[in-house]
Design an enzyme around this catalytic site. Structure first.
Site, short mmCIF file in Angstrom:
data_model
loop_
_atom_site.label_atom_id
_atom_site.label_comp_id
_atom_site.label_asym_id
_atom_site.label_seq_id
_atom_site.Cartn_x
_atom_site.Cartn_y
_atom_site.Cartn_z
N CYS A 136 -48.58 57.36 9.40
CA CYS A 136 -47.70 56.04 9.25
C CYS A 136 -48.13 54.98 10.18
CB CYS A 136 -46.26 56.30 9.37
SG CYS A 136 -45.68 57.19 8.12
N ARG A 141 -55.91 52.95 8.38
CA ARG A 141 -55.33 54.55 8.22
C ARG A 141 -54.88 54.81 6.84
NH1 ARG A 141 -53.09 56.14 13.56
NH2 ARG A 141 -51.46 56.97 12.45
N TRP A 143 -47.11 56.26 4.95
CA TRP A 143 -47.56 57.44 4.22
C TRP A 143 -46.67 58.19 3.91
CZ3 TRP A 143 -53.20 58.32 3.39
CH2 TRP A 143 -53.27 59.72 3.10
N ASN A 195 -42.94 58.05 12.48
CA ASN A 195 -44.00 58.92 11.83
C ASN A 195 -43.86 60.39 12.18
OD1 ASN A 195 -46.49 59.71 11.15
ND2 ASN A 195 -47.65 58.49 12.92
N GLY A 196 -43.99 61.12 11.19
CA GLY A 196 -43.59 62.47 11.38
C GLY A 196 -42.75 63.27 10.20
N GLU A 228 -69.78 75.53 1.18
CA GLU A 228 -69.40 74.28 1.57
C GLU A 228 -69.96 73.82 2.69
OE1 GLU A 228 -67.59 72.18 0.96
OE2 GLU A 228 -66.81 70.98 2.59
N LYS A 276 -71.99 70.53 3.31
CA LYS A 276 -71.88 69.57 4.30
C LYS A 276 -72.98 69.07 5.12
CE LYS A 276 -68.43 68.20 4.04
NZ LYS A 276 -67.35 68.55 3.20
N GLU A 285 -75.04 66.72 2.34
CA GLU A 285 -74.70 65.27 2.09
C GLU A 285 -74.61 64.46 3.15
OE1 GLU A 285 -70.38 64.81 0.95
OE2 GLU A 285 -69.85 66.62 2.28
N HIS A 339 -82.28 88.25 -5.84
CA HIS A 339 -82.54 88.05 -7.18
C HIS A 339 -83.11 86.71 -7.46
CE1 HIS A 339 -80.34 91.51 -8.20
NE2 HIS A 339 -79.38 91.20 -7.47
N LYS A 382 -66.12 58.06 -1.51
CA LYS A 382 -65.06 58.95 -0.86
C LYS A 382 -64.13 59.31 -2.33
CE LYS A 382 -62.35 60.86 2.30
NZ LYS A 382 -63.09 62.18 2.67
C1 F6R Z 1 -67.62 66.45 -0.39
C2 F6R Z 1 -66.45 65.54 -0.83
C3 F6R Z 1 -66.62 65.70 -2.24
C4 F6R Z 1 -65.10 65.99 -2.54
C5 F6R Z 1 -65.01 65.51 -4.17
C6 F6R Z 1 -63.64 65.63 -4.74
O1 F6R Z 1 -67.54 66.45 1.34
O2 F6R Z 1 -65.67 65.06 0.01
O3 F6R Z 1 -67.12 66.67 -2.94
O4 F6R Z 1 -64.53 67.04 -2.28
O5 F6R Z 1 -65.58 64.41 -4.63
O6 F6R Z 1 -62.68 64.88 -4.41
P1 F6R Z 1 -61.22 65.05 -4.46
O7 F6R Z 1 -60.76 66.02 -3.35
O8 F6R Z 1 -60.60 63.71 -3.99
O9 F6R Z 1 -60.69 65.44 -5.68
#
Ligand code: F6R
Length: 598
Positions: free
Chosen positions: A2, A27, A71, A97-98, A471, A475, A478, A494, A593
């Site tokens: 928050c 935020r 939030w 906040n908390g 993962e 990372k 991307e 394989h 995002k």
């Molecule tokens: C990669 C990343 C994406 C999300 C994907 C799903 O770093 O952030 O692969 O994980 O787009 O997004 P959410 O979790 O919001 O459904």
């Protein structure tokens, strides 16, 4: 999470508060509110944006006030749950906040004593505690209230009967005091203060401060005065939003210990790890996209080991169009944003198939939370994540999965209550473990310097660390645009072995669990192709270094928890590689995002 601001001085508080609050919009929030001491106490709040709030705000006179962006964590986003909250006599206003862990208990007692509540939040109990103890003034009331409260907090309160005074308190939630000339400020984050002052002081945990226009006094929880130094900061607003870090991604990785703590808060102490399940099912299916899918796949191993229940993980975009099996597994949708189109589609499909559904998400009030019903959601409470690459929210999803597995284990008697308690206690050590990994940042940076020029990287792991290898590769690709692939180590022979050469980096996750001997065998297969190998293993592993070119050691934990330190280490590795390559880290090309299209 928050956003908090407070002002006491000689100028009209309203414009200063709104201006400062807007600096915290980055935020994220779901509602906003303001309280100003004029003639009496004026309160205005709304669901939605600060701009919405401004539309209905009259010009309020008054030179002391507080404002907040919320939030949601307890109680849906709505006007009634927005802060500030008032006591019954409407003279005290409070923002927070908390999370207050024992609020239900306190609320029951206060209701018995005649207090009336207007919201579903945990915060509101505190303003009524301040009212109850208000006889000797706001500061003393705060000190007394804090003795009744368990949880985390940044509190800011005003009382129209003590004009000009703001009282604030902090535990595990940031509060920064700002010093002006005949005026003083408080905020949850530095960007909110920068336009007004660059003289700041971070309040520490267990401290309470009383601000008037001409003074700031800090005391400990026993009321003893604490002497603190002021700092002059030279950050601009953008630096301040990133908390001094070069990128949001790095800042967010460093927020992981706090995030883990917040995801666990209240759930371990009450041994109520996740929403109770009333349905009957004999298997679990986890459904998600991208990084959340990798959490889901890790969840498969976690659930099978802890809750002893057969579990599968499926990509949401595949699940939606798969044929309908007769089984009705508990279906767990995992989505950081709660808005990913394919995951939402999958949740509708799961309901059509008659499956009981649960969700793990970071956003209260998100479409996913609404779709499955708030009661069936386990919130990750990671706060906003601005970097496009998911980091702290992935770790929070893992923690939520451990909690959900413990809940299931307890309901299905898959583990004894002693075993469950012990595992839950170990979860509490993970913030420290995460700090342990962050402490290796400069070592990881050197490894990134060494390997940042490769164009192909393979991440290999087995069992619960196979999804972690996926993962790690995601990372890296991307944000650094290096071709990265994750593989179950046993699959190398394989096919992928054909691609290995001296130019190919292999990152091998080798923790000393039951797969370790096999993993060492796979590492030897890579050795024979002369690819450089970066091993990831436990700190006290004395063997691994013999087989690999470099080792990145992470703190030893129970094997089931190993995905946590290892994925944090791989996030840092991807970050530093991308930095060496001069990439646009927070906003990688072609990516968004939140993916609201199918
Ligand atoms: C990669 C990343 C994406 C999300 C994907 C799903 O770093 O952030 O692969 O994980 O787009 O997004 P959410 O979790 O919001 O459904």
């Amino acid at each position: 999470m928050c956003g908090i601001v407070g002002y006491t001085g000689y100028r009209r508080a309203q414009p200063i508060l709104l201006d400062s609050l807007k600096k915290l919009e980055y935020r994220g929030y779901d509602s906003a509110g303001i309280a100003v001491c004029g003639e009496g106490l004026e309160l205005h709040k709304t669901k939605g944006e600060i701009a919405e709030l401004e539309k209905t705000l009259p010009e309020i006179e008054g030179v002391v006030g507080i404002a907040h962006t919320r939030w949601a964590t307890h109680g849906k986003p709505s006007q009634k749950n927005a802060h500030p909250f008032l006591d019954c006599k409407k003279s005290i206003a409070l923002i927070h906040n908390g999370i207050i862990e024992n609020y239900l208990e306190i609320k029951e007692k206060l209701i018995e004593e005649g207090h009336e509540f207007t919201s579903d939040t945990d915060t509101e109990v505190v303003v009524h505690l301040l009212e109850k103890y208000s006889e000797d003034g706001l500061e003393k009331a705060m000190l007394k209230a804090l003795h009744d409260i368990e949880g985390s907090y940044g509190f800011v309160a005003i009382n129209s009967k003590e004009k000009g005074t703001i009282v604030v308190a902090r535990k595990e939630s940031p509060l920064i005091l700002g010093k002006g000339n005949d005026e003083n400020f408080v905020a949850s984050d530095i960007p909110a203060l920068l336009k007004e002052t660059n003289k700041i002081m971070q309040l520490h945990d267990g401290e309470v401060a009383t601000l008037t226009p001409k003074s700031i006094k800090v005391v400990d929880l026993d009321g003893n005065e604490v002497k603190r130094e002021w700092k002059t900061i030279t950050w601009n607003v953008e630096d301040a939003e990133k908390g001094g870090f070069e990128h949001f991604m790095l800042k967010e990785i460093y927020e992981t210990p706090e995030t883990i703590h917040n995801t666990l808060l209240g759930r371990v102490s009450e041994l109520q790890f996740a929403p109770t399940l009333h349905n009957d099912f004999s298997s679990v299916k986890m459904v998600a996209c991208g990084t959340s899918y990798h959490a889901a796949l890790t969840g498969k191993y976690i659930f099978e080991e802890i809750a002893n229940i057969s579990t599968t993980a499926e990509l949401a975009s595949e699940y939606r169009y798969s044929s309908r099996a007769r089984e009705r597994p508990l279906t767990i949708l995992i989505s950081q944003s709660g808005e990913t189109a394919d995951t939402l589609g999958a949740s509708r499909e799961a309901k059509l198939r008659g499956c009981p559904v649960w969700a793990i998400t970071n956003y209260m009030g998100s479409s996913l939370a609404r779709e499955v019903g708030e009661r069936n959601v386990l919130y990750t409470r990671a706060g906003i994540e601005i970097g496009v690459a998911a980091t702290k929210t992935f770790t929070a999803q893992l923690i939520a999965l451990y909690l959900a597995a413990l809940q299931l284990a307890s309901q299905r008697h898959a583990k004894t209550s002693d075993q469950i308690r012990r595992m839950a206690e170990e979860l509490r050590t993970l913030p420290r473990v995460a700090w342990g990994v962050l402490g290796k940042a400069s070592e990881i940076r050197s490894l990134a310097k060494k390997y940042h020029k490769v164009e192909d990287a393979y991440f290999i792991g087995r069992g619960r660390n196979y999804p972690v290898s996926l993962e790690g590769a995601l990372k890296l690709k991307e944000i650094s645009y290096i071709h990265g692939e994750g593989y179950a180590a046993g699959e190398l022979k394989h096919g992928p072995l054909a691609l290995l050469s001296e130019e190919t980096l292999v990152v091998a996750i080798a923790v000393q669990d039951h797969t370790y001997p096999k993993m060492l065998g796979n590492i030897r297969e890579v050795n024979a192709r002369s690819s450089p190998i970066l091993g990831i293993g436990y700190e006290d592993d004395e063997e691994l270094h013999r087989y690999v070119d470099d080792v990145l050691y992470v703190p030893r934990v129970s094997n089931i928890l190993s995905p946590v330190p290892i994925s944090i280490a791989l996030q840092l590795f991807a970050y530093y590689v991308a930095k060496e390559r001069g990439c646009e880290i927070d906003k990688p090309r072609h990516l968004a995002k939140t993916v609201t299209v199918e």
